[in-house]
Design a protein around this motif. Structure first.
Motif, mmCIF file in Angstrom:
data_model
loop_
_atom_site.group_PDB
_atom_site.id
_atom_site.type_symbol
_atom_site.label_atom_id
_atom_site.label_comp_id
_atom_site.label_asym_id
_atom_site.label_seq_id
_atom_site.Cartn_x
_atom_site.Cartn_y
_atom_site.Cartn_z
ATOM 1 N N GLY A 1 54.656 -31.784 -2.740
ATOM 2 C CA GLY A 1 54.568 -31.089 -1.458
ATOM 3 C C GLY A 1 54.333 -29.594 -1.516
ATOM 4 N N VAL A 2 53.854 -29.079 -2.650
ATOM 5 C CA VAL A 2 53.656 -27.630 -2.770
ATOM 6 C C VAL A 2 52.271 -27.186 -2.290
ATOM 7 C CG1 VAL A 2 55.313 -27.224 -4.635
ATOM 8 C CG2 VAL A 2 52.969 -27.888 -5.199
ATOM 9 N N GLY A 3 51.391 -28.156 -2.040
ATOM 10 C CA GLY A 3 50.065 -27.802 -1.529
ATOM 11 C C GLY A 3 48.922 -28.072 -2.489
ATOM 12 N N LYS A 4 49.101 -28.993 -3.411
ATOM 13 C CA LYS A 4 47.994 -29.332 -4.332
ATOM 14 C C LYS A 4 46.792 -29.850 -3.532
ATOM 15 C CE LYS A 4 50.795 -32.166 -6.493
ATOM 16 N NZ LYS A 4 52.099 -31.718 -6.008
ATOM 17 N N THR A 5 47.064 -30.794 -2.645
ATOM 18 C CA THR A 5 45.962 -31.407 -1.891
ATOM 19 C C THR A 5 45.347 -30.398 -0.920
ATOM 20 O OG1 THR A 5 47.057 -33.526 -2.137
ATOM 21 C CG2 THR A 5 45.363 -33.381 -0.433
ATOM 22 N N ALA A 6 46.190 -29.646 -0.229
ATOM 23 C CA ALA A 6 45.668 -28.632 0.715
ATOM 24 C C ALA A 6 44.825 -27.602 -0.034
ATOM 25 C CB ALA A 6 46.837 -27.958 1.436
ATOM 26 N N THR A 7 45.271 -27.206 -1.226
ATOM 27 C CA THR A 7 44.521 -26.228 -2.018
ATOM 28 C C THR A 7 43.176 -26.812 -2.457
ATOM 29 O OG1 THR A 7 46.588 -25.265 -2.828
ATOM 30 C CG2 THR A 7 44.602 -24.757 -4.091
ATOM 31 N N THR A 8 43.193 -28.065 -2.890
ATOM 32 C CA THR A 8 41.953 -28.706 -3.348
ATOM 33 C C THR A 8 40.941 -28.776 -2.207
ATOM 34 O OG1 THR A 8 43.286 -30.051 -4.857
ATOM 35 C CG2 THR A 8 41.019 -30.743 -4.520
ATOM 36 N N ILE A 9 41.414 -29.199 -1.033
ATOM 37 C CA ILE A 9 40.515 -29.313 0.124
ATOM 38 C C ILE A 9 40.005 -27.933 0.544
ATOM 39 C CG2 ILE A 9 40.454 -29.871 2.605
ATOM 40 C CD1 ILE A 9 42.318 -32.240 2.026
ATOM 41 N N GLY A 10 40.929 -26.967 0.629
ATOM 42 C CA GLY A 10 40.536 -25.618 1.070
ATOM 43 C C GLY A 10 39.520 -24.988 0.136
ATOM 44 N N LEU A 11 39.796 -25.133 -1.133
ATOM 45 C CA LEU A 11 38.917 -24.567 -2.156
ATOM 46 C C LEU A 11 37.547 -25.252 -2.141
ATOM 47 C CD1 LEU A 11 38.685 -22.682 -4.544
ATOM 48 C CD2 LEU A 11 40.114 -24.247 -5.845
ATOM 49 N N ALA A 12 37.545 -26.562 -2.000
ATOM 50 C CA ALA A 12 36.276 -27.297 -1.957
ATOM 51 C C ALA A 12 35.422 -26.803 -0.787
ATOM 52 C CB ALA A 12 36.538 -28.800 -1.832
ATOM 53 N N GLY A 13 36.081 -26.579 0.364
ATOM 54 C CA GLY A 13 35.355 -26.089 1.542
ATOM 55 C C GLY A 13 34.744 -24.715 1.281
ATOM 56 N N ALA A 14 35.535 -23.840 0.660
ATOM 57 C CA ALA A 14 35.046 -22.474 0.396
ATOM 58 C C ALA A 14 33.917 -22.488 -0.636
ATOM 59 C CB ALA A 14 36.193 -21.590 -0.075
ATOM 60 N N LEU A 15 34.022 -23.366 -1.622
ATOM 61 C CA LEU A 15 32.960 -23.464 -2.639
ATOM 62 C C LEU A 15 31.674 -24.007 -2.007
ATOM 63 C CD1 LEU A 15 35.101 -24.851 -5.600
ATOM 64 C CD2 LEU A 15 33.802 -22.690 -5.650
ATOM 65 N N ALA A 16 31.823 -24.999 -1.142
ATOM 66 C CA ALA A 16 30.642 -25.571 -0.469
ATOM 67 C C ALA A 16 29.998 -24.517 0.422
ATOM 68 C CB ALA A 16 31.040 -26.800 0.340
ATOM 69 N N THR B 1 23.042 -26.430 -15.092
ATOM 70 C CA THR B 1 24.238 -25.907 -14.416
ATOM 71 C C THR B 1 25.446 -25.916 -15.354
ATOM 72 O OG1 THR B 1 23.405 -27.001 -12.437
ATOM 73 C CG2 THR B 1 25.680 -26.246 -12.353
ATOM 74 N N THR B 2 26.204 -24.809 -15.317
ATOM 75 C CA THR B 2 27.480 -24.812 -16.041
ATOM 76 C C THR B 2 28.534 -25.371 -15.088
ATOM 77 O OG1 THR B 2 26.767 -22.789 -17.102
ATOM 78 C CG2 THR B 2 29.089 -23.379 -17.344
ATOM 79 N N THR B 3 29.201 -26.387 -15.544
ATOM 80 C CA THR B 3 30.190 -27.052 -14.682
ATOM 81 C C THR B 3 31.591 -26.648 -15.093
ATOM 82 O OG1 THR B 3 28.703 -28.928 -14.501
ATOM 83 C CG2 THR B 3 31.004 -29.319 -13.911
ATOM 84 N N LEU B 4 32.391 -26.260 -14.114
ATOM 85 C CA LEU B 4 33.802 -25.950 -14.388
ATOM 86 C C LEU B 4 34.667 -27.035 -13.750
ATOM 87 C CD1 LEU B 4 35.444 -23.489 -15.670
ATOM 88 C CD2 LEU B 4 36.051 -22.997 -13.302
ATOM 89 N N ILE B 5 35.498 -27.641 -14.577
ATOM 90 C CA ILE B 5 36.406 -28.674 -14.068
ATOM 91 C C ILE B 5 37.819 -28.090 -13.998
ATOM 92 C CG2 ILE B 5 37.324 -31.013 -14.402
ATOM 93 C CD1 ILE B 5 34.804 -31.782 -15.886
ATOM 94 N N THR B 6 38.425 -28.201 -12.829
ATOM 95 C CA THR B 6 39.746 -27.596 -12.621
ATOM 96 C C THR B 6 40.743 -28.638 -12.134
ATOM 97 O OG1 THR B 6 38.669 -25.518 -12.020
ATOM 98 C CG2 THR B 6 40.982 -25.758 -11.378
ATOM 99 N N ALA B 7 41.876 -28.711 -12.812
ATOM 100 C CA ALA B 7 42.964 -29.578 -12.356
ATOM 101 C C ALA B 7 43.877 -28.757 -11.448
ATOM 102 C CB ALA B 7 43.740 -30.104 -13.553
ATOM 103 N N VAL B 8 44.105 -29.251 -10.246
ATOM 104 C CA VAL B 8 45.055 -28.607 -9.333
ATOM 105 C C VAL B 8 46.361 -29.376 -9.492
ATOM 106 C CG1 VAL B 8 45.491 -27.891 -6.955
ATOM 107 C CG2 VAL B 8 43.127 -28.061 -7.794
ATOM 108 N N THR B 9 47.291 -28.753 -10.194
ATOM 109 C CA THR B 9 48.417 -29.504 -10.745
ATOM 110 C C THR B 9 49.760 -28.824 -10.522
ATOM 111 O OG1 THR B 9 46.948 -30.322 -12.495
ATOM 112 C CG2 THR B 9 49.294 -30.500 -12.920
ATOM 113 N N ASN B 10 50.731 -29.617 -10.181
ATOM 114 C CA ASN B 10 52.146 -29.250 -10.238
ATOM 115 C C ASN B 10 52.917 -30.546 -10.018
ATOM 116 O OD1 ASN B 10 54.740 -28.241 -9.981
ATOM 117 N ND2 ASN B 10 54.123 -26.463 -8.763
ATOM 118 N N GLN B 11 53.832 -30.860 -10.915
ATOM 119 C CA GLN B 11 54.558 -32.124 -10.754
ATOM 120 C C GLN B 11 55.510 -32.067 -9.569
ATOM 121 O OE1 GLN B 11 55.283 -29.925 -13.052
ATOM 122 N NE2 GLN B 11 57.469 -29.567 -12.831
ATOM 123 N N LYS B 12 55.767 -30.861 -9.066
ATOM 124 C CA LYS B 12 56.618 -30.764 -7.884
ATOM 125 C C LYS B 12 55.826 -31.232 -6.659
ATOM 126 C CE LYS B 12 59.189 -27.498 -5.083
ATOM 127 N NZ LYS B 12 59.785 -28.630 -4.355
#
Ligand SMILES: Nc1ncnc2c1ncn2[C@@H]1O[C@H](COP(=O)(O)OP(=O)(O)OP(=O)(O)O)[C@@H](O)[C@H]1O
Ligand SMILES: [Mg+2]
Length: 264
Positions: free
Chosen positions: A15-30, A2-13
């Motif tokens: 409350g912009v939605g880093k965690t929501a994006t990570t969760i949403g994306l993980a759900g869609a990938l699964a 398997t080719t593995t892609l590692i992605t950092a969901v990042t912004n030092q600001k």
């Protein structure tokens, strides 16, 4: 293999939605049948809470992310993983532990301090299709670890002036990590505009316009402000599971396609 892609969901600001994006994306990938690992690198532990995954134990010798980052836990990556299950499949999570709050102070003192997470995640390569790192709202040693461990970065923003300012700080930081800590530059996958109020007002339109002009940083998806996100969070589900027909689920599926393509 398997080719593995590692992605950092990042912004030092914050409350912009880093965690929501990570969760949403993980759900869609699964949902798309991908093998997904997510890392809750933010000492706040919101991702762990949002998926209702149990926290890792704390204390001397405990198998948790903090102990692994400071080099006190040297067991296998599998021992750090909890699972989140939903109808579409399983998402593996390296969860928060209460003592993660000490990581910023203590990781700073260990050898090869920026490479700790990369080293810890090395066994994930060839096993997972996608690894997502939910970064803290800071440009500190934890974010440097995320930017060193990842192949690419996804940047959640809001259609507000403060997000334009935040990029003026984040992009040079990424460039400096590229120059000092990496052999290959991070791939800038692009922006996710989150928490967009509808109807889109004049100010938001002008910020969207500015964001759209940033070279090499495409707007990949737009996620409207809606209770769908907070409700899914309350029930420990991903938006794709909680509201599969929502615009939000659609946006996360779009992002999942971008990362799947980038993994090829
Ligand atoms: N599209 C949305 N609609 C409504 N609420 C949202 C949306 N996206 C995120 N939220 C909520 O807004 C808050 C901030 O989002 P989130 O925690 O994902 O941001 P963050 O960038 O990870 O924050 P932090 O910087 O604290 O880590 C959370 O309470 C989350 O549930
Ligand atoms: Mg967060």
């Amino acid at each position: 293999m398997t080719t593995t892609l590692i992605t950092a969901v990042t912004n030092q600001k914050g409350g912009v939605g880093k965690t929501a994006t990570t969760i949403g994306l993980a759900g869609a990938l699964a949902e798309a049948g991908k093998n997904v690992l997510i890392v809750d690198l933010d000492p706040q532990g919101h991702l762990t809470d949002g998926l209702k995954v149990p926290k890792a134990p704390s204390g001397t010798g405990a198998a948790n992310l903090y102990r692994a980052l400071v080099g006190e836990f040297t067991g296998s990556l599998a021992d750090l993983i909890a699972t989140h299950s939903e109808p579409a499949g399983r998402i593996d999570v390296v969860p928060n532990a209460y003592e993660m709050f000490m990581a910023v102070r203590d990781v700073d003192k260990v050898k090869a301090r920026e490479q700790r997470l990369a080293k810890m995640l090395a066994p994930a390569r060839g096993v997972y299709d996608q690894v997502l790192i939910d970064s803290p709202p800071s440009l500190d040693i934890l974010t440097d670890n995320a930017l060193t461990a990842a192949d690419g970065v996804l940047i959640p923003v809001q259609a507000e002036d403060s997000s334009l300012t935040a990029l003026q700080l984040l992009l040079p930081q990424i460039a400096s990590v590229d120059a000092d800590l990496r052999t290959k530059p991070l791939e800038l996958h692009g922006l996710v505009v989150n928490l967009l109020r509808r109807p889109v007002n004049t100010l938001a339109k002008s910020v969207l316009d500015e964001l759209g002009k940033l070279e090499g940083l495409p707007i990949l998806a737009t996620v409207p402000l809606s209770v769908v996100i907070t409700e899914a969070w309350r029930y420990g589900k991903t938006p794709v599971d909680y509201a599969p027909d929502s615009e939000h689920a659609g946006a996360y599926r779009t992002l999942a396609k971008v990362l799947t393509e980038a993994a090829r």
